[in-house]
Motif scaffolding. Structure first.
Motif, PDB file in Angstrom:
ATOM      1  N   ALA A 186     -69.362 -73.876 -72.523  1.00 49.96           N
ATOM      2  CA  ALA A 186     -70.547 -73.031 -72.446  1.00 49.96           C
ATOM      3  C   ALA A 186     -70.436 -71.880 -73.439  1.00 49.96           C
ATOM      4  O   ALA A 186     -69.335 -71.401 -73.737  1.00 49.96           O
ATOM      5  CB  ALA A 186     -70.707 -72.491 -71.032  1.00 49.96           C
ATOM      6  N   PRO A 187     -71.565 -71.400 -73.982  1.00 50.46           N
ATOM      7  CA  PRO A 187     -71.536 -70.277 -74.926  1.00 50.46           C
ATOM      8  C   PRO A 187     -70.947 -69.026 -74.277  1.00 50.46           C
ATOM      9  O   PRO A 187     -71.088 -68.793 -73.076  1.00 50.46           O
ATOM     10  CB  PRO A 187     -73.018 -70.077 -75.286  1.00 50.46           C
ATOM     11  N   GLY A 188     -70.292 -68.216 -75.095  1.00 49.44           N
ATOM     12  CA  GLY A 188     -69.776 -66.941 -74.619  1.00 49.44           C
ATOM     13  C   GLY A 188     -68.388 -66.984 -74.022  1.00 49.44           C
ATOM     14  O   GLY A 188     -67.863 -65.955 -73.591  1.00 49.44           O
ATOM     15  N   LEU A 189     -67.752 -68.154 -73.973  1.00 48.09           N
ATOM     16  CA  LEU A 189     -66.406 -68.245 -73.417  1.00 48.09           C
ATOM     17  C   LEU A 189     -65.385 -67.621 -74.366  1.00 48.09           C
ATOM     18  O   LEU A 189     -65.555 -67.625 -75.584  1.00 48.09           O
ATOM     19  CB  LEU A 189     -66.034 -69.708 -73.166  1.00 48.09           C
ATOM     20  N   ARG A 190     -64.325 -67.088 -73.807  1.00 48.62           N
ATOM     21  CA  ARG A 190     -63.234 -66.520 -74.593  1.00 48.62           C
ATOM     22  C   ARG A 190     -61.906 -67.086 -74.102  1.00 48.62           C
ATOM     23  O   ARG A 190     -61.763 -67.437 -72.931  1.00 48.62           O
ATOM     24  CB  ARG A 190     -63.213 -65.001 -74.493  1.00 48.62           C
ATOM     25  N   VAL A 191     -60.951 -67.136 -75.006  1.00 48.64           N
ATOM     26  CA  VAL A 191     -59.625 -67.644 -74.658  1.00 48.64           C
ATOM     27  C   VAL A 191     -58.816 -66.514 -74.022  1.00 48.64           C
ATOM     28  O   VAL A 191     -58.752 -65.398 -74.563  1.00 48.64           O
ATOM     29  CB  VAL A 191     -58.893 -68.183 -75.900  1.00 48.64           C
ATOM     30  N   ASP A 192     -58.212 -66.798 -72.896  1.00 45.44           N
ATOM     31  CA  ASP A 192     -57.389 -65.816 -72.191  1.00 45.44           C
ATOM     32  C   ASP A 192     -55.983 -65.811 -72.807  1.00 45.44           C
ATOM     33  O   ASP A 192     -55.044 -66.380 -72.258  1.00 45.44           O
ATOM     34  CB  ASP A 192     -57.349 -66.158 -70.702  1.00 45.44           C
ATOM     35  N   ARG A 193     -55.856 -65.141 -73.959  1.00 44.50           N
ATOM     36  CA  ARG A 193     -54.563 -65.142 -74.660  1.00 44.50           C
ATOM     37  C   ARG A 193     -53.469 -64.428 -73.874  1.00 44.50           C
ATOM     38  O   ARG A 193     -52.338 -64.934 -73.794  1.00 44.50           O
ATOM     39  CB  ARG A 193     -54.730 -64.513 -76.045  1.00 44.50           C
ATOM     40  N   PRO A 194     -53.727 -63.244 -73.303  1.00 43.84           N
ATOM     41  CA  PRO A 194     -52.657 -62.600 -72.523  1.00 43.84           C
ATOM     42  C   PRO A 194     -52.187 -63.457 -71.351  1.00 43.84           C
ATOM     43  O   PRO A 194     -50.985 -63.528 -71.060  1.00 43.84           O
ATOM     44  CB  PRO A 194     -53.316 -61.297 -72.043  1.00 43.84           C
ATOM     45  N   GLY A 195     -53.129 -64.101 -70.660  1.00 38.01           N
ATOM     46  CA  GLY A 195     -52.736 -64.960 -69.547  1.00 38.01           C
ATOM     47  C   GLY A 195     -51.913 -66.144 -70.006  1.00 38.01           C
ATOM     48  O   GLY A 195     -50.926 -66.522 -69.358  1.00 38.01           O
ATOM     49  N   THR A 196     -52.307 -66.755 -71.125  1.00 39.03           N
ATOM     50  CA  THR A 196     -51.551 -67.885 -71.672  1.00 39.03           C
ATOM     51  C   THR A 196     -50.127 -67.467 -72.017  1.00 39.03           C
ATOM     52  O   THR A 196     -49.157 -68.162 -71.698  1.00 39.03           O
ATOM     53  CB  THR A 196     -52.252 -68.435 -72.918  1.00 39.03           C
ATOM     54  N   LEU A 197     -49.989 -66.302 -72.680  1.00 40.39           N
ATOM     55  CA  LEU A 197     -48.660 -65.822 -73.074  1.00 40.39           C
ATOM     56  C   LEU A 197     -47.810 -65.505 -71.856  1.00 40.39           C
ATOM     57  O   LEU A 197     -46.632 -65.880 -71.786  1.00 40.39           O
ATOM     58  CB  LEU A 197     -48.802 -64.584 -73.963  1.00 40.39           C
ATOM     59  N   ALA A 198     -48.400 -64.822 -70.871  1.00 40.75           N
ATOM     60  CA  ALA A 198     -47.631 -64.445 -69.684  1.00 40.75           C
ATOM     61  C   ALA A 198     -47.149 -65.677 -68.923  1.00 40.75           C
ATOM     62  O   ALA A 198     -45.994 -65.733 -68.469  1.00 40.75           O
ATOM     63  CB  ALA A 198     -48.478 -63.555 -68.774  1.00 40.75           C
ATOM     64  N   PHE A 199     -48.013 -66.673 -68.781  1.00 40.53           N
ATOM     65  CA  PHE A 199     -47.598 -67.878 -68.056  1.00 40.53           C
ATOM     66  C   PHE A 199     -46.516 -68.630 -68.817  1.00 40.53           C
ATOM     67  O   PHE A 199     -45.571 -69.162 -68.213  1.00 40.53           O
ATOM     68  CB  PHE A 199     -48.794 -68.799 -67.807  1.00 40.53           C
ATOM     69  N   ALA A 200     -46.625 -68.691 -70.144  1.00 39.84           N
ATOM     70  CA  ALA A 200     -45.606 -69.373 -70.943  1.00 39.84           C
ATOM     71  C   ALA A 200     -44.244 -68.694 -70.799  1.00 39.84           C
ATOM     72  O   ALA A 200     -43.207 -69.363 -70.677  1.00 39.84           O
ATOM     73  CB  ALA A 200     -46.024 -69.415 -72.412  1.00 39.84           C
ATOM     74  N   VAL A 201     -44.232 -67.352 -70.800  1.00 41.17           N
ATOM     75  CA  VAL A 201     -42.966 -66.627 -70.634  1.00 41.17           C
ATOM     76  C   VAL A 201     -42.397 -66.857 -69.242  1.00 41.17           C
ATOM     77  O   VAL A 201     -41.181 -67.044 -69.072  1.00 41.17           O
ATOM     78  CB  VAL A 201     -43.174 -65.120 -70.901  1.00 41.17           C
TER      79      VAL A 201
END
Length: 499
Positions: A186-201
């Protein structure tokens, strides 16, 4: 409608990326001899791939909705191909582990986009047929992985388990670019980069801590620091997800007991069923004299039972309560682990057959049901999020189980052998120890370690089964729970990567 070209393209990539989860299992002893690896090296050869796949799966799905699913799928396949080449050329364990992690990055992009791409192309009955074919291919990849790995390892050599991905990747990229249309979220979506990084760590720190515990002990500084970093990363993930406009995981889903139960079952499933398998393969080849092909074929009772039950279950268990199929399946898997704790210094691989059959029966029940059960606990708007969470849990559970099993295995061996000898034996170095220790001592130490590891995984599976049976009482989309929130919408029927 573009015929079956898109399905063929997607299934090529799916087969390849899921094959690489299990194909390395029977090649581990040859890798150990060729690259002079340690036990922790072998653990990371398996875990580096599964961990990167688990850590990035949710983030890759969000990125695909923004950047384009076909674009990210093709990019992921290209990364997977380059990483496979680097794996095959690796001069030592360090470069091999790094390349395996890079493979996992590419695989996350591929798996996260697989079902959304199918859902954007196929409709109605064709969609059902396409998803059925995709599910069969997914299950087949897991089943034939050890056999294919054995054939390639015993034939041209273990490096070819990676080189074989190159022509398949080229074909998949060409076909995807040619016949699969682009689609977005859907238009207007953004990637949750902080969440992705935190979960990876969090995922990486936890797994690293367990591996270090096997090497240095649970109270060692490196172990404790790794656990502390993982805990802080988990706290950061929770804080980020509570405030994110488009979170990777809506934490209000965890208020639903049924969703928590399914997630617990998914976390335990792959780990309990397959976490000890790499060490069983090492034992069979380094101490029982099996060839790589023989090591792969020895696992056929499990894979054969799984396929038969999955096919029969789809016909006869349609509509059965998820708490019974998942909880009962986990109990069967746990019983299979307990049945395998009969090994001693004189045991052969046939002693494992009854337990392997039980594990296969349970796997055939759980695998087809777990993703659908997760979707049934949430509203349709959050189906993609629920499916991604379940598949993340499955891969993370496998990575953790391999690490925990190795730590338990080597720890039990140290009741008989010195620390360094125990790690050498668990890492496939039996030949180097035969001049120092009697054969019977090595056999007894390894089988005692396997028995302990299988006992621990069986207990973990039993606990998870009880949680599923208790929590998954109702699985209704219209049941009580938090109201829908904006989430990454996926096409109808395309939410959850399966195996």
């Amino acid at each position: 409608m573009r015929g079956w070209g898109p399905l063929t393209a997607v299934c090529l990539g799916t087969f390849m990326l899921l094959l690489d989860v299990t194909i390395v299992v029977v090649a581990l002893p040859d890798m150990a001899r060729s690259l002079h690896t340690s036990l922790s090296d072998l653990q990371w050869v398996v875990d580096g791939y599964a961990l990167a796949l688990a850590a990035l799966l949710l983030g890759a799905g969000a990125a695909a909705d923004v950047l384009g699913r076909r674009r990210l799928h093709v990019a992921g396949t290209a990364v997977f191909a380059v990483a496979s080449l680097l794996c095959g050329l690796a001069p030592g364990p360090g470069p091999l582990v790094a390349a395996r992690a890079l493979q996992g990055v590419g695989a996350a992009a591929m798996l996260a986009t697989t079902l959304p791409l199918l859902g954007s192309v196929y409709r109605d009955r064709r969609r059902s047929v396409a998803l059925g074919v995709w599910g069969a291919v997914s299950g087949g990849a897991a089943a034939v992985g050890p056999v294919v790995g054995g054939l390639l390892t015993e034939g041209p050599g273990w490096r070819w388990i990676f080189f074989v991905n190159l022509p398949v990747s080229v074909a998949a990229i060409w076909l995807t670019a040619r016949v699969v249309p682009e689609s977005h979220g859907a238009p207007g979506l953004r990637v949750d980069r902080p969440g992705t990084l935190a979960f990876a760590v969090f995922a990486g720190g936890t797994t690293f801590a367990v591996v270090r515990a096997g090497e240095d002990g649970w109270a060692a500084a490196a172990t404790l620091v790794s656990f502390a970093v993982a805990a802080l990363a988990l706290l950061a993930f929770v804080l980020v997800e509570r405030r994110a406009r488009h979170p990777l995981l809506d934490l209000r889903l965890l208020r639903r007991p049924a969703f928590v139960g399914v997630l617990a079952g998914a976390l335990a499933f792959n780990g309990v069923a397959f976490g000890v398998t790499p060490y069983v393969s090492i034992w069979m080849q380094t101490l029982r004299g099996a060839s790589p092909v023989g090591g792969g074929l020895a696992l056929l009772p499990m894979t054969g039972a799984s396929v038969v039950v999955a096919i029969a279950g789809g016909r006869f268990l349609h509509g059965a309560p998820a708490r019974l199929t998942i909880g009962g399946g986990l109990l069967l898997i746990s019983a299979g682990c307990f049945c395998q704790t009969v090994l001693d210094a004189g045991s052969g691989w046939t002693a494992l057959v009854p337990g392997l059959v039980l594990v296969g029966l349970g796997t055939g029940l759980v695998a087809p049901a777990v993703a659908g059960a997760a979707l049934a606990t949430v509203t349709p708007e959050r189906a993609g999020m629920a499916g991604g969470a379940v598949n993340t849990a499955r891969q993370l559970g496998y990575a953790l189980a391999v690490a925990v099993s190795g730590t338990v295995l080597s720890g039990r061996m140290q009741d008989t052998l010195p620390h360094d000898a125990a790690h050498t034996l668990a890492g496939g170095g039996a030949a180097a120890l035969r001049g120092t220790f009697p054969r019977h001592t090595l056999d007894a130490a390894f089988t005692a370690g396997l028995d302990r590891a299988l006992l621990v995984t069986g207990l973990a599976g039993t606990v998870a089964a009880v949680l599923v049976l208790v929590l998954v009482r109702t699985a209704r989309r219209d049941g009580p729970g938090p109201a829908p929130v904006p989430a990454r919408p996926l096409p109808e029927g395309s939410a959850a990567p399966g195996r």
